[in-house]
Scaffold this motif. Structure first.
Motif, PDB file in Angstrom:
ATOM      1  N   SER A  67      74.392  91.458   5.535  1.00  0.00           N
ATOM      2  CA  SER A  67      75.368  89.846   6.063  1.00  0.00           C
ATOM      3  C   SER A  67      74.400  90.756   7.019  1.00  0.00           C
ATOM      4  N   ALA A  68      73.569  91.555   7.694  1.00  0.00           N
ATOM      5  CA  ALA A  68      73.425  91.888   8.696  1.00  0.00           C
ATOM      6  C   ALA A  68      71.774  91.521   9.387  1.00  0.00           C
ATOM      7  N   GLU A  69      71.542  91.246   7.916  1.00  0.00           N
ATOM      8  CA  GLU A  69      69.985  90.248   7.920  1.00  0.00           C
ATOM      9  C   GLU A  69      70.479  88.829   7.819  1.00  0.00           C
ATOM     10  N   ALA A  70      71.164  88.639   7.628  1.00  0.00           N
ATOM     11  CA  ALA A  70      71.907  87.351   7.221  1.00  0.00           C
ATOM     12  C   ALA A  70      72.189  87.002   8.536  1.00  0.00           C
ATOM     13  N   TYR A  71      72.906  88.060   9.207  1.00  0.00           N
ATOM     14  CA  TYR A  71      73.698  87.284  10.902  1.00  0.00           C
ATOM     15  C   TYR A  71      72.158  86.943  11.478  1.00  0.00           C
ATOM     16  N   LEU A  72      71.071  87.432  11.446  1.00  0.00           N
ATOM     17  CA  LEU A  72      69.634  87.396  12.539  1.00  0.00           C
ATOM     18  C   LEU A  72      69.237  85.726  12.241  1.00  0.00           C
ATOM     19  N   ASN A  73      69.699  85.168  11.203  1.00  0.00           N
ATOM     20  CA  ASN A  73      69.131  83.743  10.553  1.00  0.00           C
ATOM     21  C   ASN A  73      70.364  82.645  11.174  1.00  0.00           C
ATOM     22  N   HIS A  74      71.203  83.720  11.168  1.00  0.00           N
ATOM     23  CA  HIS A  74      72.452  82.411  11.600  1.00  0.00           C
ATOM     24  C   HIS A  74      72.586  81.400  12.751  1.00  0.00           C
ATOM     25  N   PRO A  75      72.677  80.386  12.694  1.00  0.00           N
ATOM     26  CA  PRO A  75      72.777  79.555  13.881  1.00  0.00           C
ATOM     27  C   PRO A  75      73.145  80.039  15.610  1.00  0.00           C
ATOM     28  N   VAL A  76      73.898  80.806  15.889  1.00  0.00           N
ATOM     29  CA  VAL A  76      74.496  81.270  17.036  1.00  0.00           C
ATOM     30  C   VAL A  76      73.418  82.105  17.196  1.00  0.00           C
ATOM     31  N   VAL A  77      72.306  82.940  16.491  1.00  0.00           N
ATOM     32  CA  VAL A  77      71.848  83.800  17.181  1.00  0.00           C
ATOM     33  C   VAL A  77      70.468  83.070  17.056  1.00  0.00           C
ATOM     34  N   GLN A  78      69.563  82.130  16.434  1.00  0.00           N
ATOM     35  CA  GLN A  78      68.985  81.221  16.954  1.00  0.00           C
ATOM     36  C   GLN A  78      68.662  80.232  18.036  1.00  0.00           C
ATOM     37  N   ALA A  79      70.285  79.815  18.534  1.00  0.00           N
ATOM     38  CA  ALA A  79      70.611  79.365  19.120  1.00  0.00           C
ATOM     39  C   ALA A  79      69.902  80.138  20.523  1.00  0.00           C
ATOM     40  N   ALA A  80      71.061  81.122  21.271  1.00  0.00           N
ATOM     41  CA  ALA A  80      69.903  82.551  22.029  1.00  0.00           C
ATOM     42  C   ALA A  80      69.210  82.683  21.813  1.00  0.00           C
ATOM     43  N   CYS A  81      68.909  82.806  21.107  1.00  0.00           N
ATOM     44  CA  CYS A  81      66.723  83.035  20.634  1.00  0.00           C
ATOM     45  C   CYS A  81      66.135  82.100  21.972  1.00  0.00           C
ATOM     46  N   SER A  82      66.510  80.622  20.415  1.00  0.00           N
ATOM     47  CA  SER A  82      65.970  79.502  21.788  1.00  0.00           C
ATOM     48  C   SER A  82      66.216  79.494  22.709  1.00  0.00           C
ATOM     49  N   ASN A  83      67.187  79.767  23.641  1.00  0.00           N
ATOM     50  CA  ASN A  83      67.961  78.735  25.272  1.00  0.00           C
ATOM     51  C   ASN A  83      66.844  79.627  26.428  1.00  0.00           C
ATOM     52  N   PRO A  84      66.759  78.759  27.070  1.00  0.00           N
ATOM     53  CA  PRO A  84      65.738  78.667  28.069  1.00  0.00           C
ATOM     54  C   PRO A  84      65.400  80.045  29.055  1.00  0.00           C
ATOM     55  N   ALA A  85      66.598  80.759  28.970  1.00  0.00           N
ATOM     56  CA  ALA A  85      67.041  81.864  29.572  1.00  0.00           C
ATOM     57  C   ALA A  85      66.487  83.003  29.142  1.00  0.00           C
ATOM     58  N   VAL A  86      65.726  83.336  27.566  1.00  0.00           N
ATOM     59  CA  VAL A  86      66.081  83.537  27.607  1.00  0.00           C
ATOM     60  C   VAL A  86      64.098  84.432  27.192  1.00  0.00           C
ATOM     61  N   LYS A  87      63.518  85.332  27.474  1.00  0.00           N
ATOM     62  CA  LYS A  87      62.547  85.556  27.542  1.00  0.00           C
ATOM     63  C   LYS A  87      62.070  86.267  26.077  1.00  0.00           C
ATOM     64  N   SER A  88      62.800  87.161  25.966  1.00  0.00           N
ATOM     65  CA  SER A  88      62.308  88.143  24.048  1.00  0.00           C
ATOM     66  C   SER A  88      63.688  88.639  23.716  1.00  0.00           C
ATOM     67  N   ALA A  89      63.776  88.615  22.243  1.00  0.00           N
ATOM     68  CA  ALA A  89      65.051  89.141  21.810  1.00  0.00           C
ATOM     69  C   ALA A  89      63.666  90.099  20.323  1.00  0.00           C
TER      70      ALA A  89
END
Length: 127
Positions: A67-89
């Motif tokens: 479940s932890a691994e699957a969460y990393l591919n969840h749309p909410v995490v993907q949206a955060a990672c692709s947010n222009p305010a994010v340098k790196s994750a």
């Protein structure tokens, strides 16, 4: 349903280096928090930040590693990672050592009608 091992909890650390203040980034996270709160197999999340270092993230307890691994591919995490305010994750997944965690008052839930303290004693842990 087969009984699962009491030692299958997983802790996920997820952190973001930001281009903006964590207060600004987290100030737009109410909807994401509601989605995260509704996730199956998520037991809890603690939101973390370092204002001066422009970092934020979370510490999550999941029922299992899958479940932890699957969460990393969840749309909410993907949206955060692709947010222009994010340098790196970055992320790390850790297994939980129940018997020692129980000794140090970790907030691990009761499962299958038995407390973790009892499961630990049955498994030969805490005396």
């Amino acid at each position: 349903m087969s009984e699962k091992s009491p030692n299958n909890y997983a802790l996920l650390q997820l952190s973001f280096e930001l281009k903006v203040s964590p207060k600004i980034f987290l100030g737009q996270s109410d909807e994401a928090a509601k989605v995260i709160a509704s996730m199956e197999d998520l037991i809890w999340k603690i939101w973390i930040s370092q204002e001066e270092e422009l970092k934020t993230g979370g510490v999550y307890l999941f029922a299992n590693r899958e479940s932890a691994e699957a969460y990393l591919n969840h749309p909410v995490v993907q949206a955060a990672c692709s947010n222009p305010a994010v340098k790196s994750a970055k992320s790390q997944i850790w297994e939980i050592e129940n018997s020692l965690s129980v000794l140090t008052r970790a907030p691990l839930p009761t499962r299958w009608g038995r407390s973790l303290e009892l499961e630990t004693l049955i498994a030969g842990g805490v005396q």
